[in-house]
Design a protein around this motif. Structure first.
Motif, PDB file in Angstrom:
ATOM      1  N   SER A 243      45.635  49.553  38.302  1.00  0.00           N
ATOM      2  CA  SER A 243      45.760  48.503  39.302  1.00  0.00           C
ATOM      3  C   SER A 243      47.112  48.682  39.993  1.00  0.00           C
ATOM      4  O   SER A 243      47.666  49.773  39.986  1.00  0.00           O
ATOM      5  CB  SER A 243      45.631  47.124  38.644  1.00  0.00           C
ATOM      6  OG  SER A 243      45.560  46.113  39.623  1.00  0.00           O
TER       7      SER A 243
ATOM      8  N   ASP B  39      34.901  50.332  39.895  1.00  0.00           N
ATOM      9  CA  ASP B  39      35.910  49.316  40.209  1.00  0.00           C
ATOM     10  C   ASP B  39      35.584  48.036  39.453  1.00  0.00           C
ATOM     11  O   ASP B  39      34.552  47.929  38.799  1.00  0.00           O
ATOM     12  CB  ASP B  39      35.994  49.074  41.720  1.00  0.00           C
ATOM     13  CG  ASP B  39      34.666  48.612  42.316  1.00  0.00           C
ATOM     14  OD1 ASP B  39      34.133  47.585  41.842  1.00  0.00           O
ATOM     15  OD2 ASP B  39      34.152  49.267  43.245  1.00  0.00           O
ATOM     16  N   LYS B  40      36.471  47.049  39.554  1.00  0.00           N
ATOM     17  CA  LYS B  40      36.321  45.809  38.797  1.00  0.00           C
ATOM     18  C   LYS B  40      35.396  44.804  39.483  1.00  0.00           C
ATOM     19  O   LYS B  40      35.235  43.679  38.992  1.00  0.00           O
ATOM     20  CB  LYS B  40      37.692  45.179  38.536  1.00  0.00           C
ATOM     21  CG  LYS B  40      38.558  45.970  37.569  1.00  0.00           C
ATOM     22  CD  LYS B  40      37.997  45.965  36.152  1.00  0.00           C
ATOM     23  CE  LYS B  40      38.315  44.676  35.429  1.00  0.00           C
ATOM     24  NZ  LYS B  40      37.809  44.671  34.028  1.00  0.00           N
TER      25      LYS B  40
ATOM     26  N   LEU C 123      45.224  49.364  44.693  1.00  0.00           N
ATOM     27  CA  LEU C 123      44.413  48.460  45.517  1.00  0.00           C
ATOM     28  C   LEU C 123      44.249  49.035  46.922  1.00  0.00           C
ATOM     29  O   LEU C 123      43.154  48.986  47.507  1.00  0.00           O
ATOM     30  CB  LEU C 123      45.060  47.074  45.587  1.00  0.00           C
ATOM     31  CG  LEU C 123      45.227  46.314  44.276  1.00  0.00           C
ATOM     32  CD1 LEU C 123      45.747  44.905  44.539  1.00  0.00           C
ATOM     33  CD2 LEU C 123      43.929  46.248  43.494  1.00  0.00           C
TER      34      LEU C 123
ATOM     35  N   THR D 252      46.480  49.694  33.063  1.00  0.00           N
ATOM     36  CA  THR D 252      45.867  48.524  32.431  1.00  0.00           C
ATOM     37  C   THR D 252      44.991  48.977  31.261  1.00  0.00           C
ATOM     38  O   THR D 252      44.766  50.174  31.069  1.00  0.00           O
ATOM     39  CB  THR D 252      44.979  47.754  33.427  1.00  0.00           C
ATOM     40  OG1 THR D 252      43.820  48.540  33.715  1.00  0.00           O
ATOM     41  CG2 THR D 252      45.728  47.458  34.726  1.00  0.00           C
TER      42      THR D 252
ATOM     43  N   PRO E 280      41.032  46.685  41.672  1.00  0.00           N
ATOM     44  CA  PRO E 280      41.435  47.605  40.593  1.00  0.00           C
ATOM     45  C   PRO E 280      40.311  48.582  40.263  1.00  0.00           C
ATOM     46  O   PRO E 280      39.122  48.275  40.462  1.00  0.00           O
ATOM     47  CB  PRO E 280      41.709  46.666  39.415  1.00  0.00           C
ATOM     48  CG  PRO E 280      41.966  45.329  40.035  1.00  0.00           C
ATOM     49  CD  PRO E 280      41.092  45.281  41.243  1.00  0.00           C
TER      50      PRO E 280
END
Length: 397
Positions: free
Chosen positions: A240, A334-335, A245, A235, A198
């Motif tokens: 996401s 990014d996460k 992705l 989100t 994500p």
């Protein structure tokens, strides 16, 4: 005990390598740091395991040299994967969207069970909670220092397979062991980054994205390299969903990509049709046929959604088209690896023999799976690479 090879890592590649070696009458020792094998397999696809993709092709992979994949994929195909699980586990695949194949049982543990059963039947050894500390080359052989059952053990083998995966996900035992080993043996490593991950939004637009949290929109996400048509998901921290992705594997910090929020329609055509019918509806009413009310209201930040279609100027119509079909996104980042499904980059393919994945510089040292600079798309492609690379290595042990 004398082993034909020691395999470091009990994930998809390591398990396939050990199982295939056993079918060839060889003995291997598989070293797994966790208290069970196949940890990432077990959580994949929400515990259902999307174990291959019917459309697998080298173009579904990110790598410095995707052509490198030909030699491995010609040895082990998608049909081979399907037949393998059917023959040894009575697993019948069911196709979901876009060629994704899941077991009919929807149980990832059935996939892992195929390997543990095969390894038992072919007398392959597994050490669980076994952490490899170092690997040293000693003439034509390798010595592994392993912490196992509270003791430090030294294992010697002519052949070592590094299938310890990449950096995602730390709580499942992920580490940089494969990368450190490659560098120790003077193998080039392509820069790594989280992939299938994500993306975050910060700054002035952060609240706008957060206000849409939970809204999914079927979209086309594109940059200069590639585009993907699947859902995006808003989100509290950004974006996401499958399309995001996918594009994340092709995204680098600072880059902008675009989202076509209505890929199968042309807003200009919808406006023309509405005008031909009198143009009495507002932009908001027009868009509500395609988006949730919450999404339409949010688009009101950029668009004159309360104007009647008949009152739109050319500039208004162009603004609507640009916003709907060419929505620009510049993620902050990014996460990270803990939310990434895979790692991009890894051991450079030009360091490995294409057919066997053996190091060109060090005889008897192999790298497979996620450790290598081969990153698949979302949807079973990374598993297909893991199975195929494990098979290819096993043929050379």
């Amino acid at each position: 005990m004398e082993y034909d090879a020691v395999i470091v890592g009990g994930g998809a590649c390591g398990l396939m390598c050990a199982a295939q070696a056993g079918l060839l009458g060889k003995r291997t020792l598989l070293l797994e740091k966790n208290d069970k094998v196949g940890a990432k397999i077990l959580i994949s696809g929400g515990g259902r395991c999307n174990y291959t993709n019917l459309h697998t092709d080298i173009h579904n992979f990110v790598s410095e040299n995707p052509n490198f994949l030909h030699a491995v994929f010609s040895q082990w195909t998608v049909d081979d994967t399907i037949q393998f699980f059917q023959s040894f586990g009575n697993i019948i695949g069911q196709e979901k969207t876009l060629g994704q194949l899941f077991p009919q049982s929807n149980k990832a543990k059935d996939i892992v069970g195929v390997f543990t059963k095969l390894m038992y039947e072919t007398q392959q050894d597994i050490w669980l909670q076994a952490e490899v500390k170092t690997i040293a080359q000693d003439g034509d052989a390798y010595t592994l220092t392993v912490l196992h059952e509270g003791a430090t053990r030294h294992i010697r083998s002519d052949k070592v397979v590094i299938a310890s995966g990449g950096l995602p996900i730390a709580k499942l035992g992920a580490s940089d062991f494969a990368l450190r080993t490659a560098r120790k043996f003077d193998l080039r490593v392509v820069d790594t980054a989280p992939a299938l991950v994500p993306l975050t939004i910060t700054g002035k637009d952060a609240d706008w994205y957060a206000s849409l949290a939970g809204n999914a929109v079927f979209s086309r996400v594109a940059n200069k390299q590639i585009s993907f048509e699947e859902n995006i998901l808003f989100t509290h921290w950004g974006l996401s969903g499958p399309a995001i992705l996918q594009i994340s594997s092709y995204w680098k910090a600072g880059e902008v990509f675009t989202i076509n929020l209505l890929p199968h329609f042309d807003v200009q055509d919808l406006i023309k049709q509405e005008r031909a019918a009198g143009g009495r509806r507002t932009v908001s009413q027009l868009l509500q046929a395609h988006f949730t009310r919450k999404m339409v209201d949010a688009l009101g930040k950029f668009l004159p959604i309360d104007l009647k279609i008949a009152s739109l100027s050319k500039a208004d119509a162009k603004l609507i088209w640009d916003t709907i079909h060419h929505f620009e996104v510049k993620p902050a980042g990014d996460k990270g690896y803990d939310k990434a499904e895979v790692m991009r980059g890894g051991v450079a393919t030009d360091e490995l023999q294409a057919k066997t994945l053996e190091s060109k510089k060090h005889k008897g040292l192999y790298f497979g799976g996620e450790a290598v600079d081969v990153t698949g798309w979302l949807g079973g492609y990374n598993f297909q690479w893991a199975w195929a690379s494990g098979y290819a290595i096993a043929q050379d042990l």
